[in-house]
Every structure is written in structure tokens, then in C-alpha cells.
Design a protein around this motif. Structure first.
Motif, PDB file in Angstrom:
ATOM      1  N   ASP A 166      40.351  42.730  49.424  1.00  0.00           N
ATOM      2  CA  ASP A 166      39.720  42.565  48.116  1.00  0.00           C
ATOM      3  C   ASP A 166      38.479  43.439  47.997  1.00  0.00           C
ATOM      4  O   ASP A 166      37.777  43.698  48.976  1.00  0.00           O
ATOM      5  N   CYS A 167      38.222  43.869  46.765  1.00  0.00           N
ATOM      6  CA  CYS A 167      37.056  44.695  46.484  1.00  0.00           C
ATOM      7  C   CYS A 167      36.440  44.279  45.153  1.00  0.00           C
ATOM      8  O   CYS A 167      37.102  43.698  44.299  1.00  0.00           O
ATOM      9  N   TRP A 168      35.170  44.565  45.012  1.00  0.00           N
ATOM     10  CA  TRP A 168      34.426  44.289  43.789  1.00  0.00           C
ATOM     11  C   TRP A 168      34.085  45.634  43.172  1.00  0.00           C
ATOM     12  O   TRP A 168      33.503  46.489  43.839  1.00  0.00           O
ATOM     13  N   ILE A 179      32.667  34.617  40.214  1.00  0.00           N
ATOM     14  CA  ILE A 179      33.922  35.034  39.604  1.00  0.00           C
ATOM     15  C   ILE A 179      33.933  34.496  38.180  1.00  0.00           C
ATOM     16  O   ILE A 179      33.750  33.304  37.957  1.00  0.00           O
ATOM     17  N   THR A 232      32.259  44.283  35.551  1.00  0.00           N
ATOM     18  CA  THR A 232      32.632  44.143  36.952  1.00  0.00           C
ATOM     19  C   THR A 232      33.911  43.322  37.052  1.00  0.00           C
ATOM     20  O   THR A 232      34.238  42.534  36.170  1.00  0.00           O
ATOM     21  N   ARG A 233      34.609  43.500  38.172  1.00  0.00           N
ATOM     22  CA  ARG A 233      35.858  42.772  38.371  1.00  0.00           C
ATOM     23  C   ARG A 233      36.237  42.814  39.847  1.00  0.00           C
ATOM     24  O   ARG A 233      35.940  43.781  40.543  1.00  0.00           O
ATOM     25  N   VAL A 234      36.898  41.761  40.317  1.00  0.00           N
ATOM     26  CA  VAL A 234      37.422  41.719  41.675  1.00  0.00           C
ATOM     27  C   VAL A 234      38.910  42.042  41.620  1.00  0.00           C
ATOM     28  O   VAL A 234      39.631  41.529  40.761  1.00  0.00           O
ATOM     29  N   GLU A 272      32.289  47.789  40.077  1.00  0.00           N
ATOM     30  CA  GLU A 272      31.401  47.884  38.925  1.00  0.00           C
ATOM     31  C   GLU A 272      31.796  49.164  38.190  1.00  0.00           C
ATOM     32  O   GLU A 272      31.784  50.254  38.756  1.00  0.00           O
ATOM     33  N   ILE A 304      29.723  39.952  48.801  1.00  0.00           N
ATOM     34  CA  ILE A 304      29.936  41.395  48.756  1.00  0.00           C
ATOM     35  C   ILE A 304      29.051  42.069  49.808  1.00  0.00           C
ATOM     36  O   ILE A 304      27.888  41.718  49.959  1.00  0.00           O
ATOM     37  N   VAL A 307      34.760  42.910  49.457  1.00  0.00           N
ATOM     38  CA  VAL A 307      34.521  41.474  49.403  1.00  0.00           C
ATOM     39  C   VAL A 307      34.704  40.970  50.823  1.00  0.00           C
ATOM     40  O   VAL A 307      35.736  41.217  51.452  1.00  0.00           O
TER      41      VAL A 307
END
Length: 86
Positions: free
Chosen positions: A36-38, A8, A46-48, A40, A25, A83
């Protein structure tokens, strides 16, 4: 066997995830609403986020710090993964 971990890099999801913490992931598990998801993005960033909802046009996500929600068009997303832990 295909799971991977990411660091993170921001405080966007604090206090759920802290900068420098690992998030795990699973590329084979689809992201679920209110989990939660990751993501791209097509620009390589990228970001959560917390996944709020999905439509044919976009997904709605939430971040915690500061609290906000936004829509992201599907064409801006390269991959979205669940996630599964930290």
C-alpha cells in the motif's frame, strides 16, 4: 522519527482500510510493488492505493471498493509514500 498518520476518508480501500481509520506513513521508505502507498496529487488531494507497477511515464495502482486498477501519470503526483501500518 519522520513517520506520520493520516485518516482514511473514503471507502475505496475497504475492507483493507475503513473510513476513519488511521494509516501510518513513512516518508523515508520508498513504496513497494504489491504494497500500500499514500499518494498526494498535485491538486492537493490524497488517496491510499495498492501499488501494482511503475514505469517511466506512470504508476499503476489498485483500489478495492469497487475493485479497479488505473494508471496515474507521474506529473499528477506530488508525493508517494509507503504505508507502514494501521
Amino acid at each position: 522519527s519522520e513517520a506520520f498518520a493520516v485518516y482514511i476518508r473514503t471507502d475505496d480501500m475497504s475492507p483493507r482500510y475503513f473510513r476513519g481509520e488511521l494509516a501510518y506513513i513513512h516518508p523515508g521508505r520508498p513504496p513497494e510493488v504489491m504494497k500500500d502507498c499514500w499518494i498526494e496529487f498535485t491538486d492537493g488531494t490524497t488517496r491510499v492505493f495498492r501499488l501494482i507497477s511503475q514505469t517511466d511515464e506512470n504508476i499503476r495502482v489498485q483500489r478495492f471498493n469497487p475493485f479497479s486498477e488505473k494508471n496515474i501519470p507521474h506529473e499528477d503526483i506530488r508525493h508517494i509514500f509507503a504505508v507502514i501500518g494501521r
